[in-house]
Design a protein around this motif. Structure first.
Motif, mmCIF file in Angstrom:
data_model
loop_
_atom_site.group_PDB
_atom_site.id
_atom_site.type_symbol
_atom_site.label_atom_id
_atom_site.label_comp_id
_atom_site.label_asym_id
_atom_site.label_seq_id
_atom_site.Cartn_x
_atom_site.Cartn_y
_atom_site.Cartn_z
ATOM 1 N N GLU A 25 0.854 -1.211 0.065
ATOM 2 C CA GLU A 25 -0.017 -0.488 0.116
ATOM 3 C C GLU A 25 0.655 1.258 0.411
ATOM 4 O O GLU A 25 1.932 1.323 0.980
ATOM 5 C CB GLU A 25 -0.613 -0.171 1.346
ATOM 6 N N ILE A 55 5.272 3.722 -8.460
ATOM 7 C CA ILE A 55 5.969 2.642 -8.298
ATOM 8 C C ILE A 55 6.747 2.179 -9.700
ATOM 9 O O ILE A 55 7.808 1.948 -9.287
ATOM 10 C CB ILE A 55 4.338 1.875 -9.782
ATOM 11 N N ALA A 93 1.390 1.428 -15.550
ATOM 12 C CA ALA A 93 0.805 1.082 -14.353
ATOM 13 C C ALA A 93 -0.435 1.477 -15.077
ATOM 14 O O ALA A 93 -0.291 2.267 -15.981
ATOM 15 C CB ALA A 93 1.341 2.110 -13.505
ATOM 16 N N TYR A 130 -3.182 -1.470 -10.400
ATOM 17 C CA TYR A 130 -3.259 -1.297 -8.412
ATOM 18 C C TYR A 130 -4.710 -0.983 -8.436
ATOM 19 O O TYR A 130 -5.632 -0.285 -9.445
ATOM 20 C CB TYR A 130 -2.248 0.045 -8.438
ATOM 21 N N PHE A 138 -3.216 4.551 -2.719
ATOM 22 C CA PHE A 138 -3.144 2.967 -3.528
ATOM 23 C C PHE A 138 -1.966 1.799 -3.262
ATOM 24 O O PHE A 138 -1.759 1.780 -2.062
ATOM 25 C CB PHE A 138 -3.357 3.326 -5.309
ATOM 26 N N ILE A 140 -0.840 -2.218 -4.307
ATOM 27 C CA ILE A 140 -0.552 -3.047 -6.587
ATOM 28 C C ILE A 140 -1.593 -3.913 -5.943
ATOM 29 O O ILE A 140 -0.735 -4.708 -5.987
ATOM 30 C CB ILE A 140 1.017 -2.558 -6.008
ATOM 31 N N ASN A 141 -2.079 -4.319 -6.973
ATOM 32 C CA ASN A 141 -2.957 -5.683 -7.103
ATOM 33 C C ASN A 141 -2.325 -6.737 -8.012
ATOM 34 O O ASN A 141 -2.297 -7.847 -7.482
ATOM 35 C CB ASN A 141 -3.776 -5.125 -7.952
#
Length: 144
Positions: A25, A55, A93, A130, A138, A140-141
């Motif tokens: 996060e 990122i 991203a 994200y 945010f 990062i998924n």
């Protein structure tokens, strides 16, 4: 250089570093103190370009820490984002749906014209997804 795809010997290490930041996060808090007010105000900042830059900075930190001399950063505001050995890496991203580099389409075409072989065979793309929270942070998924 022949026209076959070369295998990046550092790809597994890069993949492992990317996996380490899944779930991270990032809180991008911006407090602004106006001269005519006594207390600062929190301003949300869910700017896609800013998130992409954050990122990229996170990856720079992780790669430089773990890869040492094998890694070097590219020039600011021009591709690639960094170099690992003879390969170039670009960080992309997106949040809800990919839409990066549409504005830079003519620049991308120019790069292809200048060195198609390098761009197609020696450039690796790391694409992060994200999700944004209402507080401006945010997570990062995933990555590809």
């Amino acid at each position: 250089m022949d026209h076959e795809t070369k295998s990046d010997p550092l790809a597994e290490e890069v993949n492992s570093i990317c996996e380490e930041i899944i779930g991270v996060e990032v809180h991008q808090i911006m407090w602004v103190k106006f001269p005519d007010k006594d207390t600062p105000e929190l301003i949300e900042n869910n700017n896609n370009k800013l998130i992409g830059n954050m990122i990229e900075k996170l990856m720079f930190h992780q790669l430089s820490e773990k890869m040492g001399d094998k890694f070097r950063q590219g020039k600011k505001n021009s591709p690639p984002d960094f170099y690992l050995g003879e390969f170039e890496y670009e960080i992309k991203a997106y949040g809800k749906s990919p839409g990066f580099d549409v504005a830079n389409y003519s620049s991308y075409i120019d790069q292809l014209c200048e060195n198609l072989e390098r761009k197609m065979l020696m450039t690796k793309y790391i694409i992060f997804n994200y999700g944004c929270f209402s507080d401006g942070s945010f997570v990062i998924n995933n990555f590809q």
